[in-house]
Scaffold this motif. Structure first.
Motif, mmCIF file in Angstrom:
data_model
loop_
_atom_site.group_PDB
_atom_site.id
_atom_site.type_symbol
_atom_site.label_atom_id
_atom_site.label_comp_id
_atom_site.label_asym_id
_atom_site.label_seq_id
_atom_site.Cartn_x
_atom_site.Cartn_y
_atom_site.Cartn_z
ATOM 1 N N UNK A 25 0.807 -1.216 0.000
ATOM 2 C CA UNK A 25 0.000 0.000 0.000
ATOM 3 C C UNK A 25 0.842 1.268 0.000
ATOM 4 N N UNK A 26 2.171 1.117 -0.046
ATOM 5 C CA UNK A 26 3.077 2.245 0.133
ATOM 6 C C UNK A 26 3.491 2.866 -1.197
ATOM 7 N N UNK A 27 4.083 4.037 -1.075
ATOM 8 C CA UNK A 27 4.844 4.648 -2.167
ATOM 9 C C UNK A 27 6.159 5.149 -1.593
ATOM 10 N N UNK A 28 7.206 5.061 -2.403
ATOM 11 C CA UNK A 28 8.489 5.657 -2.045
ATOM 12 C C UNK A 28 8.664 6.905 -2.905
ATOM 13 N N UNK A 29 9.015 7.999 -2.261
ATOM 14 C CA UNK A 29 9.062 9.305 -2.917
ATOM 15 C C UNK A 29 10.447 9.915 -2.736
ATOM 16 N N UNK A 30 10.964 10.485 -3.804
ATOM 17 C CA UNK A 30 12.196 11.277 -3.728
ATOM 18 C C UNK A 30 11.817 12.728 -3.479
ATOM 19 N N UNK A 31 12.318 13.337 -2.414
ATOM 20 C CA UNK A 31 11.895 14.707 -2.110
ATOM 21 C C UNK A 31 12.352 15.696 -3.171
ATOM 22 N N UNK A 32 11.470 16.633 -3.473
ATOM 23 C CA UNK A 32 11.789 17.755 -4.359
ATOM 24 C C UNK A 32 11.871 19.070 -3.600
ATOM 25 N N UNK A 33 11.110 19.180 -2.505
ATOM 26 C CA UNK A 33 11.150 20.370 -1.655
ATOM 27 C C UNK A 33 10.761 19.972 -0.245
ATOM 28 N N UNK A 34 11.431 20.565 0.722
ATOM 29 C CA UNK A 34 11.201 20.286 2.142
ATOM 30 C C UNK A 34 11.133 21.608 2.892
ATOM 31 N N UNK A 35 10.445 21.594 4.036
ATOM 32 C CA UNK A 35 10.419 22.783 4.871
ATOM 33 C C UNK A 35 10.454 22.385 6.345
ATOM 34 N N UNK A 36 11.402 22.913 7.109
ATOM 35 C CA UNK A 36 11.410 22.674 8.554
ATOM 36 C C UNK A 36 10.245 23.385 9.229
ATOM 37 N N UNK A 37 9.869 22.878 10.396
ATOM 38 C CA UNK A 37 8.714 23.370 11.142
ATOM 39 C C UNK A 37 9.089 23.490 12.610
ATOM 40 N N UNK A 76 1.784 6.693 -9.932
ATOM 41 C CA UNK A 76 2.776 5.934 -10.691
ATOM 42 C C UNK A 76 4.128 6.611 -10.565
ATOM 43 N N UNK A 77 5.156 5.898 -10.931
ATOM 44 C CA UNK A 77 6.512 6.442 -10.910
ATOM 45 C C UNK A 77 6.570 7.684 -11.796
ATOM 46 N N UNK A 78 7.163 8.739 -11.273
ATOM 47 C CA UNK A 78 7.288 9.996 -11.998
ATOM 48 C C UNK A 78 6.290 11.052 -11.600
ATOM 49 N N UNK A 79 5.212 10.666 -10.898
ATOM 50 C CA UNK A 79 4.215 11.652 -10.462
ATOM 51 C C UNK A 79 4.824 12.623 -9.453
ATOM 52 N N UNK A 80 4.481 13.914 -9.601
ATOM 53 C CA UNK A 80 4.842 14.921 -8.592
ATOM 54 C C UNK A 80 3.714 14.987 -7.575
ATOM 55 N N UNK A 81 4.051 14.801 -6.307
ATOM 56 C CA UNK A 81 3.016 14.657 -5.283
ATOM 57 C C UNK A 81 3.317 15.520 -4.062
ATOM 58 N N UNK A 82 2.242 15.955 -3.412
ATOM 59 C CA UNK A 82 2.325 16.581 -2.094
ATOM 60 C C UNK A 82 2.019 15.518 -1.048
ATOM 61 N N UNK A 83 2.765 15.567 0.046
ATOM 62 C CA UNK A 83 2.628 14.562 1.106
ATOM 63 C C UNK A 83 2.102 15.252 2.353
ATOM 64 N N UNK A 84 0.881 14.966 2.789
ATOM 65 C CA UNK A 84 0.358 15.616 3.998
ATOM 66 C C UNK A 84 1.215 15.292 5.217
ATOM 67 N N UNK A 123 14.967 9.548 0.790
ATOM 68 C CA UNK A 123 13.737 8.855 0.421
ATOM 69 C C UNK A 123 12.674 9.100 1.487
ATOM 70 N N UNK A 124 11.420 9.057 1.065
ATOM 71 C CA UNK A 124 10.283 9.184 1.984
ATOM 72 C C UNK A 124 9.328 8.027 1.690
ATOM 73 N N UNK A 125 8.964 7.283 2.724
ATOM 74 C CA UNK A 125 7.965 6.227 2.547
ATOM 75 C C UNK A 125 6.615 6.747 3.023
ATOM 76 N N UNK A 126 5.616 6.644 2.153
ATOM 77 C CA UNK A 126 4.273 7.132 2.457
ATOM 78 C C UNK A 126 3.333 5.938 2.545
ATOM 79 N N UNK A 131 -4.570 6.969 -0.459
ATOM 80 C CA UNK A 131 -5.392 7.810 0.413
ATOM 81 C C UNK A 131 -4.656 9.030 0.947
ATOM 82 N N UNK A 132 -3.332 9.018 0.849
ATOM 83 C CA UNK A 132 -2.564 10.097 1.471
ATOM 84 C C UNK A 132 -1.846 11.017 0.492
ATOM 85 N N UNK A 133 -1.436 10.528 -0.654
ATOM 86 C CA UNK A 133 -0.750 11.383 -1.614
ATOM 87 C C UNK A 133 -1.747 12.240 -2.384
#
Length: 353
Positions: A25-37, A76-84, A123-126, A131-133
């Motif tokens: 049920x997972x996706x592995x994502x390569x980060x394109x942008x990050x922000x500290x909080x 699918x592989x290559x999609x640009x996604x936002x991760x909640x 890498x980021x595992x979602x 349901x989340x991406x």
């Protein structure tokens, strides 16, 4: 893979971890942008628990899908996604009975950098990817999209918790990034008079641009007295606390009207174990004032709605970005910037090379 996180309480640094194994049920994502909080700072320096040790930090991210599990249908592989920042499993029975944020136990949906490694990594595992991406629409920048993953969903939740209605008088305490998004959320919900409490010039200017009709500063005197004067002694219909800690919460309780005033508490209070509410503010619990707080909503549909607001020009959250960095290695500098909070900071962002 490498990531930046908590080595031990009060000490952060770089960690080496095994590459993720992608579950069905997972996706592995390569980060394109990050922000500290600020929450990353709380996790590193204030929170307790063995689950936080050797834990990669981070929960505000967008990226590119590099692998999907066998059950994932919509990405699918290559999609640009936002991760909640809030990623429930969506399979716990509590989902049917309460808020998804707490299905399976309090805060169970905040798994990034708490129960599982966070997003400051190669890498980021979602989990529950379908349901989340959320796909990032054409025309929405990475900068804006990453602001939707936490700052927008949290700030907007304030006006939902406070049940802001058309024409309401609303007060937002604290106009950092969450408070600024609370101003936008209240405006979009139909607030009439919209009072923002803050002092930093860049935040004040942006609060006005985002819809604040009045600015109140502690430098000009007692906040409660100023707000009551602005409301002709009637008090506000709603108050949203996005900064200022326990004092701001008490001020919010004081300024909402009796007989239906609502307070939304968005800030995580870490500086005290006990909260003391002046009895006069709450009217001996006979004033019919409501105080609500909760973890921001997550999930695909929530983020898709926020991205739609950005795409269609209702809000530009990228205006909050004051400091930009490049490359994963710079997340360390961006994190310390968030910890030190210089006066000109609103939000930092790291764009990958």
């Amino acid at each position: 893979m490498k990531g930046f996180g908590v080595l031990e309480k009060g000490k952060v640094g770089w960690l080496e971890k095994a590459d993720y194994v992608c579950g069905p049920d997972d996706a592995i994502v390569r980060p394109l942008a990050l922000s500290p909080c600020s929450s990353d700072v709380h996790s590193a320096y204030e929170m307790e628990g063995p689950h936080l040790i050797n834990r990669i930090l981070g929960h505000e991210s967008v990226g590119e899908v590099i692998e999907v599990g066998s059950n994932v249908k919509d990405f699918k592989v290559g999609d640009r996604v936002a991760i909640p920042c809030t990623t429930p499993t969506w399979k716990h029975p509590d989902i049917q009975d309460g808020t998804h944020q707490d299905a399976g136990g309090m805060f169970s949906a905040i798994n990034f950098s708490s129960y599982e490694d966070g997003t400051f990594a190669e890498q980021i595992k979602v989990r529950s990817a379908d349901m989340n991406l959320a796909l990032i629409p054409e025309g929405v920048s990475l900068e804006s999209a990453v602001m939707a993953t936490d700052m927008m969903t949290t700030g907007f939740y304030g006006s939902e918790l406070a049940d802001v209605k058309f024409g309401d008088t609303v007060v937002v305490f604290g106009i950092g990034p969450v408070g600024l998004m609370a101003v936008v959320g209240a405006k979009l919900r139909g607030a009439g008079k919209l009072i923002a409490v803050g002092t930093r010039p860049n935040c004040v200017a942006l609060a006005k641009e985002y819809g604040a009709t009045d600015i109140v500063s502690y430098k000009d005197g007692d906040l409660v007295e100023q707000i009551m004067k602005l409301t002709d002694g009637k008090g506000a219909d709603a108050a949203i606390v996005a900064g200022g800690g326990a004092e701001a919460l008490n001020n919010a309780i004081a300024v909402v009207k009796a007989g239906g005033g609502n307070v939304a508490m968005l800030e995580v209070i870490t500086e005290t174990e006990m909260l003391n509410i002046p009895n006069a503010y709450i009217g001996g619990f006979l004033s019919h004032k409501t105080i609500r707080g909760g973890l921001c909503p997550g999930g695909r549909k929530r983020i898709e709605r926020l991205l739609s607001l950005i795409k269609n020009g209702r809000v530009d959250p990228s205006k909050m970005i004051t400091h930009k960095f490049n490359g994963l290695d710079s997340i360390e500098e961006a994190f310390y910037l968030m910890k030190d909070k210089p006066r000109d900071l609103i939000k930092p962002i790291v764009i990958m090379d």
